[in-house]
Design a protein around this motif. Structure first.
Motif, PDB file in Angstrom:
ATOM      1  N   PRO B  12       0.816  -0.952  -0.049  1.00  0.00           N
ATOM      2  CA  PRO B  12       0.170   0.359  -0.330  1.00  0.00           C
ATOM      3  C   PRO B  12       1.138   0.842   0.274  1.00  0.00           C
ATOM      4  CG  PRO B  12       0.108  -1.198   1.738  1.00  0.00           C
ATOM      5  CD  PRO B  12       1.081  -1.888   0.908  1.00  0.00           C
ATOM      6  N   PRO B  13       0.381   2.370  -0.529  1.00  0.00           N
ATOM      7  CA  PRO B  13       1.438   4.265  -0.896  1.00  0.00           C
ATOM      8  C   PRO B  13       1.821   3.746   1.215  1.00  0.00           C
ATOM      9  CG  PRO B  13      -1.144   4.256  -1.573  1.00  0.00           C
ATOM     10  CD  PRO B  13      -1.029   3.050  -0.399  1.00  0.00           C
ATOM     11  N   PHE B  14       3.216   4.844   1.189  1.00  0.00           N
ATOM     12  CA  PHE B  14       3.716   4.575   2.684  1.00  0.00           C
ATOM     13  C   PHE B  14       2.754   5.375   3.129  1.00  0.00           C
ATOM     14  CE2 PHE B  14       6.257   7.120   5.259  1.00  0.00           C
ATOM     15  CZ  PHE B  14       6.687   6.364   5.531  1.00  0.00           C
ATOM     16  N   GLN B  15       1.937   6.540   3.235  1.00  0.00           N
ATOM     17  CA  GLN B  15       0.788   7.184   3.827  1.00  0.00           C
ATOM     18  C   GLN B  15       0.398   6.226   4.711  1.00  0.00           C
ATOM     19  OE1 GLN B  15       2.508   8.558   1.086  1.00  0.00           O
ATOM     20  NE2 GLN B  15       3.342  10.296   1.187  1.00  0.00           N
ATOM     21  N   LYS B  16      -0.152   5.399   4.346  1.00  0.00           N
ATOM     22  CA  LYS B  16      -1.421   4.602   4.398  1.00  0.00           C
ATOM     23  C   LYS B  16      -0.994   3.799   5.258  1.00  0.00           C
ATOM     24  CE  LYS B  16      -5.308   2.095   2.505  1.00  0.00           C
ATOM     25  NZ  LYS B  16      -6.180   1.118   1.589  1.00  0.00           N
ATOM     26  N   ALA B  17       0.251   3.298   4.798  1.00  0.00           N
ATOM     27  CA  ALA B  17       0.872   1.663   5.668  1.00  0.00           C
ATOM     28  C   ALA B  17       1.253   2.208   6.884  1.00  0.00           C
ATOM     29  CB  ALA B  17       1.536   1.449   4.274  1.00  0.00           C
ATOM     30  N   ALA B  18       1.601   3.416   7.034  1.00  0.00           N
ATOM     31  CA  ALA B  18       2.140   4.248   8.236  1.00  0.00           C
ATOM     32  C   ALA B  18       1.354   4.872   8.708  1.00  0.00           C
ATOM     33  CB  ALA B  18       3.121   5.859   7.967  1.00  0.00           C
ATOM     34  N   LEU B  19       0.268   4.131   9.326  1.00  0.00           N
ATOM     35  CA  LEU B  19      -0.842   5.237  10.326  1.00  0.00           C
ATOM     36  C   LEU B  19      -0.897   3.744  10.894  1.00  0.00           C
ATOM     37  CD1 LEU B  19      -3.396   6.860   8.047  1.00  0.00           C
ATOM     38  CD2 LEU B  19      -2.075   7.326   9.560  1.00  0.00           C
ATOM     39  N   PRO B  20      -1.067   1.743  10.641  1.00  0.00           N
ATOM     40  CA  PRO B  20      -1.445   1.270  11.800  1.00  0.00           C
ATOM     41  C   PRO B  20       0.259   1.191  12.883  1.00  0.00           C
ATOM     42  CG  PRO B  20      -0.964   0.234   9.452  1.00  0.00           C
ATOM     43  CD  PRO B  20      -1.438   1.536   9.281  1.00  0.00           C
ATOM     44  N   LEU B  21       0.951   1.283  12.410  1.00  0.00           N
ATOM     45  CA  LEU B  21       2.431   1.518  12.568  1.00  0.00           C
ATOM     46  C   LEU B  21       2.598   2.734  12.947  1.00  0.00           C
ATOM     47  CD1 LEU B  21       4.557   0.814   9.347  1.00  0.00           C
ATOM     48  CD2 LEU B  21       4.234  -1.044  11.156  1.00  0.00           C
ATOM     49  N   LEU B  22       2.011   3.462  13.038  1.00  0.00           N
ATOM     50  CA  LEU B  22       2.029   4.206  14.064  1.00  0.00           C
ATOM     51  C   LEU B  22       1.123   4.787  15.575  1.00  0.00           C
ATOM     52  CD1 LEU B  22       1.876   7.582  11.644  1.00  0.00           C
ATOM     53  CD2 LEU B  22       4.043   6.871  13.317  1.00  0.00           C
ATOM     54  N   GLU B  23       0.292   3.809  15.004  1.00  0.00           N
ATOM     55  CA  GLU B  23      -0.299   2.923  16.412  1.00  0.00           C
ATOM     56  C   GLU B  23       0.024   1.864  17.685  1.00  0.00           C
ATOM     57  OE1 GLU B  23      -4.400   3.165  14.289  1.00  0.00           O
ATOM     58  OE2 GLU B  23      -4.441   5.423  14.110  1.00  0.00           O
ATOM     59  N   ASP B  24       1.083   1.484  17.377  1.00  0.00           N
ATOM     60  CA  ASP B  24       1.768   0.666  17.863  1.00  0.00           C
ATOM     61  C   ASP B  24       2.709   1.250  18.770  1.00  0.00           C
ATOM     62  OD1 ASP B  24       3.129  -2.272  18.382  1.00  0.00           O
ATOM     63  OD2 ASP B  24       2.518  -2.760  16.749  1.00  0.00           O
ATOM     64  N   PRO B  25       2.501   1.542  20.289  1.00  0.00           N
ATOM     65  CA  PRO B  25       3.327   1.566  21.100  1.00  0.00           C
ATOM     66  C   PRO B  25       4.365   0.957  20.793  1.00  0.00           C
ATOM     67  CG  PRO B  25       1.241   1.150  22.039  1.00  0.00           C
ATOM     68  CD  PRO B  25       0.686   1.177  20.268  1.00  0.00           C
ATOM     69  N   GLN B  26       4.785  -0.515  21.137  1.00  0.00           N
ATOM     70  CA  GLN B  26       5.511  -1.894  21.553  1.00  0.00           C
ATOM     71  C   GLN B  26       6.732  -1.631  19.953  1.00  0.00           C
ATOM     72  OE1 GLN B  26       6.134  -3.064  24.389  1.00  0.00           O
ATOM     73  NE2 GLN B  26       8.446  -3.378  23.155  1.00  0.00           N
ATOM     74  N   LEU B  27       5.832  -1.343  18.622  1.00  0.00           N
ATOM     75  CA  LEU B  27       7.252  -1.297  18.047  1.00  0.00           C
ATOM     76  C   LEU B  27       8.274   0.009  17.757  1.00  0.00           C
ATOM     77  CD1 LEU B  27       7.310  -2.125  14.534  1.00  0.00           C
ATOM     78  CD2 LEU B  27       6.428   0.286  14.229  1.00  0.00           C
TER      79      LEU B  27
END
Lengths: 213, 481
Positions: B12-27
């Motif tokens: 998926p586009p970067f900006q879309k793929a980044a959103l769930p990662l930004l909501e993963d505090p452990q990662l």
């Protein structure tokens, strides 16, 4: 595929149409190499730097004289109760303590390497700035697997083999460039888990350097 | 020809793929910790190298020179490697490289291989291709093993499992190595990997590796590593196959004196990594009896043809730019949807794919320049990013595109003083309903895409030009300025 080779080379040549003058050797000779080539330390300071850098990366370092070398090796092996020790083929005469028995490298199969307590080698050169020993796997340095499978590697380094900088070491290797070469800087390590440095993943967990001066 | 970079075509586009990662505090915590540690260590060992800038300049010049004569140096490498007893193969794309390697494994009667961490094989999807041919690939680098056993994707070029912490690694090892009692200290986990892989090292007859450097002068291959898994794969099997991008070649053995100083300090913050290995073809009585090199293009000649972006191919894969990048440090590597993440990934991936995919990646950057500053071969990544943004826009250009129309209108306004001043007055009137305390935080329609992630300063009640005019009037000087 031979046709793929021609195709890739043709694509490279077409991609480089704009690159202008294609005189290779002259252009290469003109590359500015303004970095430090030779060290500036005296012999004593150079050896101290070497030992500091080795210790910084978890190697164990012992200084000795040529006369006491066999005794030093015997003491180191005894310290860790190493009984089954393999000696690299072609070690200099009189380097090993005569009273101990060693397994000659040529008689050791891969299982012996895996099971032994340790091995003894010499090296071709060493780099003070990075705490590195360089093996070219000639006489006394063992085949590459010798210094890899066992848990302890004891390496004898003579003071005159230690240079200060990486460029000096590369220059000394010149004629041996097509030998198998191994640069060893401390014991095997990883920092793959939370960037915590752990010693001894697959190679020797212990590197012991005996500096002869 | 089908150029592939891992699974990036489906990403998926970067900006879309980044959103769930930004909501993963452990990662985010794991990524922040790891990149902080490497950066700190790098800073210390770079500071003690007083000729660092001279080394960077030399490295950049050597690489640029090599690329300008790439055909010459590849042919020279091929000749020298062959003279040493190696065999050189050429692969136009990922599929051809995978086919050659699978063919070699079968030719030597193997059905499994041990592997050294190889970015290039992630790029070609080698493991999956071998699997389809009934060949098992065992990753032996600790981090790659964590990724392989965890059925995960690498998120960093040098430390691919940095997004996992010790207890997450323990869970993977417990389950996949059947070690219910395994502790979570890094020592325990490392010892488990040592034990798990030792049997493979002693028994598997074919090794697969990449290459850090191919030396044209001598035909030697150089591998830089830490754990010793590399040396195991290089020396114990009967057959060794190296997969290397065509940009990995360097002219002289002497050039190693530059790169062996820059790479370890940049990659892991060490003065020298524990092991560097070099070999030339086959060495009778020591190591593999058969050695093959597969030289891979897979889009690299396309990058070479773009003079402004050619410097991309100077990369030595140290990942210093990832650790320094404020974007990577927030998202980690998975958002980039490619084997190559971070700033270098943002320029490598879309270019390998000839700008047909990965078009959002050149925008995954604030252009702050931290990547350029740490790059040991001085790739001006921000410059290439801007150049690629231009290529993306030119390729997507359509006169009916609202952005293109807006840009055209803006151009008309900015070229005339009267139109510009009129637009300012109009804007001041128009903005009123959207301004709160001097800021616009919630614009309507398409403009909302801007204010969703940024606040916009409202137009001031008086512009500079108006203030200047008023000031001159007040001073009674008229308007001769």
């Amino acid at each position: 595929m031979p046709e793929t080779r021609e195709e890739i080379l043709a694509r490279i040549r077409s991609a480089l149409r704009d690159a202008g003058d294609r005189e290779v050797a002259a252009e290469r000779a003109a590359i500015a190499r303004g970095y430090i080539r030779s060290g500036h330390l005296g012999p004593e300071a150079r050896l101290h730097l070497f030992m500091d850098r080795l210790r910084d990366y978890d190697a164990h370092v012992v200084e000795t004289s040529a006369d006491s070398l066999p005794r030093t090796i015997a003491a180191l092996l005894a310290e860790h109760n190493q009984k089954k020790v393999i000696a690299a083929a072609g070690l200099p005469e009189g380097l090993l303590p005569g009273e101990l028995s060693f397994i000659p490298e040529k008689q050791a199969d891969i299982q012996d390497l895996n099971d032994c307590d340790g091995i003894v080698t010499i090296c071709t050169s060493a780099i003070a700035a990075t705490g590195t020993i360089v093996l070219t796997h000639g006489p006394g340095e063992g085949r590459r697997r010798l210094t890899l499978l066992p848990d302890r590697h004891l390496c004898v380094v003579r003071a005159e083999q230690v240079v200060e900088t990486v460029p000096e070491a590369i220059e000394r290797l010149g004629g041996l460039a097509t030998h198998p070469l191994t640069f060893i800087s401390g014991p095997s390590a990883t920092a793959d888990i939370e960037m915590t440095r752990i010693r001894g993943v697959h190679g020797p967990r212990f590197l012991e350097v005996v500096l002869v001066r | 020809m089908t150029i592939r970079v891992g699974e990036s075509a489906e990403a998926p586009p970067f900006q879309k793929a980044a959103l769930p990662l930004l909501e993963d505090p452990q990662l985010r915590k794991n990524v922040r910790h790891a990149t902080d540690v490497i950066q700190r260590k790098r800073g210390l060992v770079v500071a003690e190298q007083t000729d660092w800038q001279e080394l960077r300049n030399a490295a950049s010049a050597i690489k640029a020179h090599t690329l300008r004569h790439l055909d010459h140096y590849l042919v020279q490498f091929e000749r020298a490697c062959t003279a040493g007893g190696g065999q050189v193969h050429w692969a136009a794309d990922a599929d051809e490289a995978n086919r050659i390697i699978a063919g070699l494994v079968k030719q030597y009667g193997g059905n499994e291989v041990i592997k050294i961490k190889t970015m290039t094989s992630d790029e070609t999807g080698l493991n999956e291709a071998l699997e389809r041919d009934g060949i098992r690939a065992h990753e032996t680098d600790l981090a790659e093993l964590i990724i392989q056993l965890g059925r995960d994707r690498p998120s960093h070029i040098v430390v691919p499992a940095l997004h996992k912490n010790r207890s997450q690694v323990r869970e993977i090892f417990r389950e996949r190595m059947h070690l219910p009692e395994l502790g979570d200290q890094p020592e325990d986990l490392t010892a488990a990997a040592r034990h798990y892989l030792r049997e493979k090292f002693l028994n598997v007859k074919i090794g697969v590796c990449g290459a850090n450097f191919l030396v044209a002068e001598t035909g030697s291959v150089c591998i830089v590593e830490s754990e010793g898994n590399g040396r195991m794969c290089l020396t114990l099997p009967d057959v060794l196959i190296s997969l290397a991008g065509i940009e990995k070649v360097i002219p002289l053995f002497q050039d190693l004196e530059v790169f062996l100083q820059l790479l370890p300090r940049s990659a892991t913050g060490e003065r020298m990594n524990p092991y560097n290995s070099l070999w030339t073809g086959v060495h009778p009585g020591d190591g593999p009896k058969h050695f093959h090199v597969v030289l891979l293009d897979n889009g690299r000649t396309g990058i070479l043809a773009d003079a402004e972006a050619r410097q991309t191919l100077q990369c030595i894969r140290c990942a210093a730019c990832l650790n320094a990048c404020p974007v990577y440090r927030q998202t980690g590597g998975h958002a980039y949807g490619s084997s190559y993440s971070g700033p270098i990934g943002a320029i490598v991936t879309p270019q390998l794919l000839n700008m047909r995919q990965g078009q959002t990646l050149p925008y995954a950057s604030s252009l702050c320049g931290a990547c350029y500053e740490v790059c040991p071969v001085r790739i001006n990544i921000p410059e290439v990013l801007i150049h690629l943004r231009g290529r993306v826009v030119r390729e997507q250009k359509s006169t009916l595109d609202p952005e293109a129309l807006a840009m055209k209108a803006a151009a008309a306004i900015f070229t005339s003083r009267t139109r510009f001043e009129a637009a300012q007055r109009l804007g001041r009137l128009g903005q009123a309903p959207m301004v709160s305390k001097g800021w616009m935080r919630n614009l309507p329609g398409m403009l909302g895409n801007w204010t969703r992630v940024r606040d916009l300063r409202a137009l001031p009640p008086q512009t500079f030009r108006e203030w200047w005019k008023a000031r001159e009037k007040a001073a009674g000087k008229g308007s001769h300025a």
